[in-house]
Design a protein around this motif. Structure first.
Motif, PDB file in Angstrom:
ATOM      1  N   LYS A  61       0.812  -1.228   0.000  1.00 40.91           N
ATOM      2  CA  LYS A  61       0.000   0.000   0.000  1.00 40.91           C
ATOM      3  C   LYS A  61       0.845   1.278   0.000  1.00 40.91           C
ATOM      4  N   ASP A  62       1.934   1.272  -0.790  1.00 41.95           N
ATOM      5  CA  ASP A  62       2.768   2.467  -0.889  1.00 41.95           C
ATOM      6  C   ASP A  62       2.455   3.309  -2.126  1.00 41.95           C
ATOM      7  N   GLY A  63       1.438   2.898  -2.885  1.00 41.96           N
ATOM      8  CA  GLY A  63       1.044   3.659  -4.063  1.00 41.96           C
ATOM      9  C   GLY A  63       1.902   3.382  -5.283  1.00 41.96           C
ATOM     10  N   LYS A  64       2.728   2.339  -5.214  1.00 35.56           N
ATOM     11  CA  LYS A  64       3.599   1.968  -6.329  1.00 35.56           C
ATOM     12  C   LYS A  64       3.659   0.446  -6.420  1.00 35.56           C
ATOM     13  N   LEU A  65       3.910  -0.048  -7.613  1.00 34.24           N
ATOM     14  CA  LEU A  65       4.114  -1.475  -7.791  1.00 34.24           C
ATOM     15  C   LEU A  65       5.581  -1.739  -8.058  1.00 34.24           C
ATOM     16  N   ASP A  66       6.175  -2.628  -7.265  1.00 36.51           N
ATOM     17  CA  ASP A  66       7.532  -3.066  -7.573  1.00 36.51           C
ATOM     18  C   ASP A  66       7.407  -4.290  -8.488  1.00 36.51           C
ATOM     19  N   ALA A  67       8.523  -4.873  -8.870  1.00 36.06           N
ATOM     20  CA  ALA A  67       8.500  -5.988  -9.810  1.00 36.06           C
ATOM     21  C   ALA A  67       7.717  -7.182  -9.276  1.00 36.06           C
ATOM     22  N   ALA A  68       7.857  -7.477  -7.995  1.00 38.18           N
ATOM     23  CA  ALA A  68       7.141  -8.620  -7.406  1.00 38.18           C
ATOM     24  C   ALA A  68       5.633  -8.370  -7.391  1.00 38.18           C
ATOM     25  N   GLU A  69       5.225  -7.168  -7.023  1.00 31.69           N
ATOM     26  CA  GLU A  69       3.795  -6.836  -7.007  1.00 31.69           C
ATOM     27  C   GLU A  69       3.229  -6.875  -8.424  1.00 31.69           C
ATOM     28  N   PHE A  70       3.985  -6.365  -9.383  1.00 31.58           N
ATOM     29  CA  PHE A  70       3.547  -6.388 -10.776  1.00 31.58           C
ATOM     30  C   PHE A  70       3.404  -7.831 -11.255  1.00 31.58           C
ATOM     31  N   SER A  71       4.347  -8.665 -10.890  1.00 33.23           N
ATOM     32  CA  SER A  71       4.306 -10.067 -11.278  1.00 33.23           C
ATOM     33  C   SER A  71       3.054 -10.750 -10.738  1.00 33.23           C
ATOM     34  N   ALA A  72       2.611 -10.336  -9.557  1.00 34.84           N
ATOM     35  CA  ALA A  72       1.414 -10.918  -8.950  1.00 34.84           C
ATOM     36  C   ALA A  72       0.167 -10.633  -9.785  1.00 34.84           C
ATOM     37  N   ILE A  73       0.151  -9.533 -10.511  1.00 35.64           N
ATOM     38  CA  ILE A  73      -0.985  -9.226 -11.385  1.00 35.64           C
ATOM     39  C   ILE A  73      -1.136 -10.310 -12.438  1.00 35.64           C
ATOM     40  N   GLU A  74      -0.012 -10.764 -12.951  1.00 38.84           N
ATOM     41  CA  GLU A  74      -0.037 -11.763 -14.008  1.00 38.84           C
ATOM     42  C   GLU A  74      -0.540 -13.116 -13.534  1.00 38.84           C
ATOM     43  N   THR A  75      -0.258 -13.451 -12.285  1.00 38.13           N
ATOM     44  CA  THR A  75      -0.592 -14.782 -11.793  1.00 38.13           C
ATOM     45  C   THR A  75      -1.890 -14.828 -10.995  1.00 38.13           C
ATOM     46  N   ALA A  76      -2.345 -13.679 -10.510  1.00 39.42           N
ATOM     47  CA  ALA A  76      -3.569 -13.648  -9.706  1.00 39.42           C
ATOM     48  C   ALA A  76      -4.785 -13.814 -10.612  1.00 39.42           C
ATOM     49  N   PRO A  77      -5.753 -14.597 -10.172  1.00 42.07           N
ATOM     50  CA  PRO A  77      -6.970 -14.734 -10.981  1.00 42.07           C
ATOM     51  C   PRO A  77      -7.716 -13.408 -11.018  1.00 42.07           C
ATOM     52  N   GLN A  78      -8.282 -13.126 -12.166  1.00 37.75           N
ATOM     53  CA  GLN A  78      -9.077 -11.907 -12.280  1.00 37.75           C
ATOM     54  C   GLN A  78     -10.412 -12.118 -11.597  1.00 37.75           C
ATOM     55  N   SER A  79     -10.940 -11.049 -11.057  1.00 40.51           N
ATOM     56  CA  SER A  79     -12.261 -11.114 -10.434  1.00 40.51           C
ATOM     57  C   SER A  79     -13.297 -11.350 -11.518  1.00 40.51           C
TER      58      SER A  79
END
Length: 85
Positions: A61-79
């Motif tokens: 919750k720092d208002g930015k995505l680092d590489a690991a957080e960005f990577s989670a977008i790719e693997t997380a199921p979409q709502s």
């Protein structure tokens, strides 16, 4: 310890860039226009998918995505879309 995290982040960035490039989606490098190693919401607006999932992916919750957080977008199921009432 910091070197391990940096290397891991760089590795994730490379993998995520290749995976999304193959699928036609924006890569971490494409969105990180100022090359600071993080994606702000303003930078994320270039990708509708990243923008839509930005808050969910911003784990610390720092208002930015680092590489690991960005990577989670790719693997997380979409709502699933909510049914209309």
């Amino acid at each position: 310890m910091m070197k391990k995290h940096t290397l891991a982040a760089l590795g994730l960035m490379a993998v995520s860039g290749l995976a999304w490039a193959a699928g036609g989606a924006a890569s971490f490098q494409d969105l990180d226009t100022n090359r600071d190693g993080q994606i702000t919401l303003d930078e994320a607006k270039k990708s509708p998918e990243v923008k839509a999932r930005f808050t969910q992916a911003d784990a610390n919750k720092d208002g930015k995505l680092d590489a690991a957080e960005f990577s989670a977008i790719e693997t997380a199921p979409q709502s699933a879309p909510q049914p209309m009432k």
